[in-house]
Design an enzyme around this catalytic site. Sequence first.
Site, short mmCIF file in Angstrom:
data_model
loop_
_atom_site.label_atom_id
_atom_site.label_comp_id
_atom_site.label_asym_id
_atom_site.label_seq_id
_atom_site.Cartn_x
_atom_site.Cartn_y
_atom_site.Cartn_z
N ARG A 79 39.72 29.21 30.61
CA ARG A 79 40.58 28.61 31.63
C ARG A 79 40.82 29.59 32.78
O ARG A 79 40.28 29.45 33.86
CB ARG A 79 41.91 28.16 31.02
CG ARG A 79 42.68 27.15 31.87
CD ARG A 79 43.38 27.73 33.09
NE ARG A 79 44.38 28.73 32.77
CZ ARG A 79 45.07 29.41 33.67
NH1 ARG A 79 44.86 29.21 34.96
NH2 ARG A 79 45.94 30.34 33.31
N ASP A 80 41.62 30.61 32.53
CA ASP A 80 41.97 31.55 33.59
C ASP A 80 40.73 32.29 34.10
O ASP A 80 40.62 32.61 35.28
CB ASP A 80 43.00 32.55 33.06
CG ASP A 80 43.75 33.27 34.16
OD1 ASP A 80 43.57 32.90 35.33
OD2 ASP A 80 44.51 34.18 33.85
N HIS A 83 50.26 39.81 29.93
CA HIS A 83 49.06 39.33 30.64
C HIS A 83 48.85 40.24 31.85
O HIS A 83 49.64 40.22 32.80
CB HIS A 83 49.31 37.88 31.06
CG HIS A 83 48.19 37.24 31.82
ND1 HIS A 83 47.52 36.13 31.37
CD2 HIS A 83 47.63 37.54 33.02
CE1 HIS A 83 46.60 35.77 32.26
NE2 HIS A 83 46.65 36.62 33.27
N HIS A 87 46.18 41.85 34.91
CA HIS A 87 44.95 41.83 35.70
C HIS A 87 44.55 43.26 36.00
O HIS A 87 45.37 44.18 35.97
CB HIS A 87 45.15 41.02 36.98
CG HIS A 87 45.18 39.54 36.75
ND1 HIS A 87 44.23 38.68 37.26
CD2 HIS A 87 46.03 38.76 36.03
CE1 HIS A 87 44.50 37.44 36.86
NE2 HIS A 87 45.58 37.47 36.12
N CYS A 107 43.26 34.63 40.50
CA CYS A 107 44.13 33.50 40.83
C CYS A 107 43.85 33.03 42.24
O CYS A 107 43.93 33.83 43.18
CB CYS A 107 45.59 33.90 40.68
SG CYS A 107 46.74 32.59 41.14
N ASN A 120 41.05 39.27 34.83
CA ASN A 120 41.90 39.74 33.75
C ASN A 120 41.27 40.95 33.08
O ASN A 120 40.09 41.24 33.25
CB ASN A 120 42.08 38.62 32.72
CG ASN A 120 42.73 37.40 33.31
OD1 ASN A 120 43.94 37.31 33.39
ND2 ASN A 120 41.92 36.44 33.73
#
Length: 301
Positions: A16-17, A206, A208, A239, A248
Amino acid sequence: MFSLPNNVTIIEVGPRDGLQNEKNEVSTEHKLEFIHALQASGIQEMEITSFVSPKWVPQMADAAAIVERAHKHGRQFVLTPNSKGVERALQVGAKSVAVFVGVSNSFNMKNINKTTAQSMAELKPLITNLKQQGYFVRACISTAFYCPYEGKIAEEDTLSLCKEFSSWGIDELNVADTIGMANPQESHTLFSLLLREIPDVLLTAHFHDTRKMGLANIYAALLAGVSRFDTSAGGLGGCPFAPGATGNVATEDVVNMLHTMGVQTGIDENLLCEAVAIISPFVSRPIDTGMFRLYQIQQQA
């Protein structure tokens, strides 16, 4: 003397991300192959897709097919921005839902055209209803450290938002360094504060890797007591609403770091790199993480 946990849970967010901002259109079949290979490596929790408007994130247009066809294995999160997204997700059998909100008003407005307060007002009845029906709900806290528009975010603001979610019975708080500007000291300080003030909710970090401090920030969070981390195979991600945010932290690099420190994840590093190799031909930029490079060298030997 500091101590590390014996075990850490990795939540894989690559499908997803990792893919949401990918320029190349990745087919449903290739996404499913990627997901199933990640599952085969030992990953038990994964963010597999997002029920957002295809107009804004066309890469996620096949969300329903992904949920319906992915092997039912462990906990599978789907990201849902609003009640419409939640409804679509539940219709196809999703069991674990992720909602999101930015601590920063400016980021929230750029992302979903609502202030943080407006988002929270809409989310409260949605989350209450989901919990009453027995669904697992994670709240993704964006811009918990820095915002691309407002700069440094006060720790008190992040804590306040997390406490509000906690009061609604949320299962998990996923606290994100959305643009990758945090440093290890800030990571340790914020997560120590959150663990002290909100001890009864699952807390996930989370990060990056914008400034190549992702691994250091994870290590600092580990020392603070965090044992759950979002990572993305191949370091994929970024993003679309956060200028400058790179991918990430790479799952394979995080798993290798943890294993070399004696922290177990239940993930096979070689099979994990095989999953990265599966998706690598279909993304627009070369995958150049440390462990994947070593894997490629070994394959060529």
